[in-house]
Motif scaffolding. Structure first.
Motif, PDB file in Angstrom:
ATOM      1  N   GLU A 158      -6.809  -9.475  -2.051  1.00 55.01           N
ATOM      2  CA  GLU A 158      -6.869  -8.011  -2.054  1.00 55.01           C
ATOM      3  C   GLU A 158      -5.530  -7.414  -2.486  1.00 55.01           C
ATOM      4  O   GLU A 158      -5.479  -6.486  -3.288  1.00 55.01           O
ATOM      5  CB  GLU A 158      -7.254  -7.514  -0.659  1.00 55.01           C
ATOM      6  N   PRO A 207       0.769  -2.973 -14.674  1.00 57.84           N
ATOM      7  CA  PRO A 207       0.199  -3.649 -15.838  1.00 57.84           C
ATOM      8  C   PRO A 207       1.100  -4.709 -16.475  1.00 57.84           C
ATOM      9  O   PRO A 207       0.606  -5.570 -17.195  1.00 57.84           O
ATOM     10  CB  PRO A 207      -0.065  -2.499 -16.820  1.00 57.84           C
ATOM     11  N   ASP A 261      -4.960  -8.075  -6.284  1.00 59.62           N
ATOM     12  CA  ASP A 261      -5.760  -7.171  -7.105  1.00 59.62           C
ATOM     13  C   ASP A 261      -5.199  -5.751  -7.086  1.00 59.62           C
ATOM     14  O   ASP A 261      -5.158  -5.078  -8.116  1.00 59.62           O
ATOM     15  CB  ASP A 261      -7.215  -7.158  -6.621  1.00 59.62           C
ATOM     16  N   ARG A 262      -4.743  -5.302  -5.904  1.00 67.14           N
ATOM     17  CA  ARG A 262      -4.188  -3.955  -5.785  1.00 67.14           C
ATOM     18  C   ARG A 262      -2.946  -3.813  -6.663  1.00 67.14           C
ATOM     19  O   ARG A 262      -2.813  -2.863  -7.437  1.00 67.14           O
ATOM     20  CB  ARG A 262      -3.846  -3.644  -4.328  1.00 67.14           C
ATOM     21  N   ARG A 296       4.749   0.815  -5.267  1.00 70.75           N
ATOM     22  CA  ARG A 296       4.015   1.274  -6.456  1.00 70.75           C
ATOM     23  C   ARG A 296       5.002   1.752  -7.525  1.00 70.75           C
ATOM     24  O   ARG A 296       4.881   1.388  -8.692  1.00 70.75           O
ATOM     25  CB  ARG A 296       3.037   2.385  -6.092  1.00 70.75           C
ATOM     26  N   LYS A 317       0.814  -1.220   0.000  1.00 71.75           N
ATOM     27  CA  LYS A 317       0.000   0.000   0.000  1.00 71.75           C
ATOM     28  C   LYS A 317       0.849   1.273   0.000  1.00 71.75           C
ATOM     29  O   LYS A 317       0.319   2.350   0.240  1.00 71.75           O
ATOM     30  CB  LYS A 317      -0.913   0.022   1.239  1.00 71.75           C
ATOM     31  N   LEU A 356      -1.853  -5.719  -9.206  1.00 79.39           N
ATOM     32  CA  LEU A 356      -2.136  -5.858 -10.636  1.00 79.39           C
ATOM     33  C   LEU A 356      -2.816  -4.609 -11.188  1.00 79.39           C
ATOM     34  O   LEU A 356      -2.679  -4.299 -12.374  1.00 79.39           O
ATOM     35  CB  LEU A 356      -2.989  -7.099 -10.897  1.00 79.39           C
ATOM     36  N   GLY A 357      -3.505  -3.859 -10.321  1.00 77.87           N
ATOM     37  CA  GLY A 357      -4.135  -2.609 -10.731  1.00 77.87           C
ATOM     38  C   GLY A 357      -3.145  -1.513 -11.077  1.00 77.87           C
ATOM     39  O   GLY A 357      -3.419  -0.667 -11.929  1.00 77.87           O
ATOM     40  N   PHE A 358      -1.978  -1.494 -10.430  1.00 78.34           N
ATOM     41  CA  PHE A 358      -0.993  -0.448 -10.737  1.00 78.34           C
ATOM     42  C   PHE A 358       0.250  -0.976 -11.437  1.00 78.34           C
ATOM     43  O   PHE A 358       1.144  -0.201 -11.763  1.00 78.34           O
ATOM     44  CB  PHE A 358      -0.622   0.379  -9.494  1.00 78.34           C
TER      45      PHE A 358
END
Length: 127
Positions: free
Chosen positions: A97, A107, A100-101, A71, A66, A103-105
């Motif tokens: 969770e 690509p 998913d987080r 990131r 997080k 893989l969301g940022f």
């Protein structure tokens, strides 16, 4: 998969950073980019970026991803990499969770696997 308990200087693929040995690279969880407060931290991150760009697999163990640091590291992987992401969490829901987080940022990453039940359960499945 092997866990090395001997002297780190005897490891076959040791990463040497400054005067210490690290295997694997473990980064402290900083929620913001506070690199200026930790001597040499930017050099560690630069080396981590280079290693991650070559990685075929990344394992996040007990880490929720997080913070700004992860990131930046994972979002900038080369798109061609297709690096597999594995997440080990205290339970399946928290691992999902985190997966998913990330893989969301990130690509360039693909889902590799989710392991609930914590670190000891994950390790026991490898043996």
């Amino acid at each position: 998969y092997r866990v090395f308990l001997e002297d780190p200087r005897s490891f076959p693929n040791v990463i040497r950073v400054f005067s210490g040995y690290f295997y694997p690279i473990v980064l402290m969880p900083l929620t913001v980019k506070a690199y200026g407060f930790i001597a040499g931290f930017q050099q560690i991150l630069d080396r981590a970026k280079a290693l991650l760009a070559q990685a075929e697999e990344v394992y996040l163990i007990g880490y929720r991803a997080k913070d700004d640091v992860v990131r930046e590291l994972l979002a900038n992987l080369p798109v061609r990499s297709g690096t597999l992401l594995y997440v080990v969490g205290r339970d399946e829901a928290s691992a999902r969770e985190t997966m998913d987080r990330v893989l969301g940022f990130a690509p360039a990453m693909r889902p590799g696997g989710i392991y609930g039940g914590g670190f000891m359960h994950f390790v026991s499945e490898l043996v």
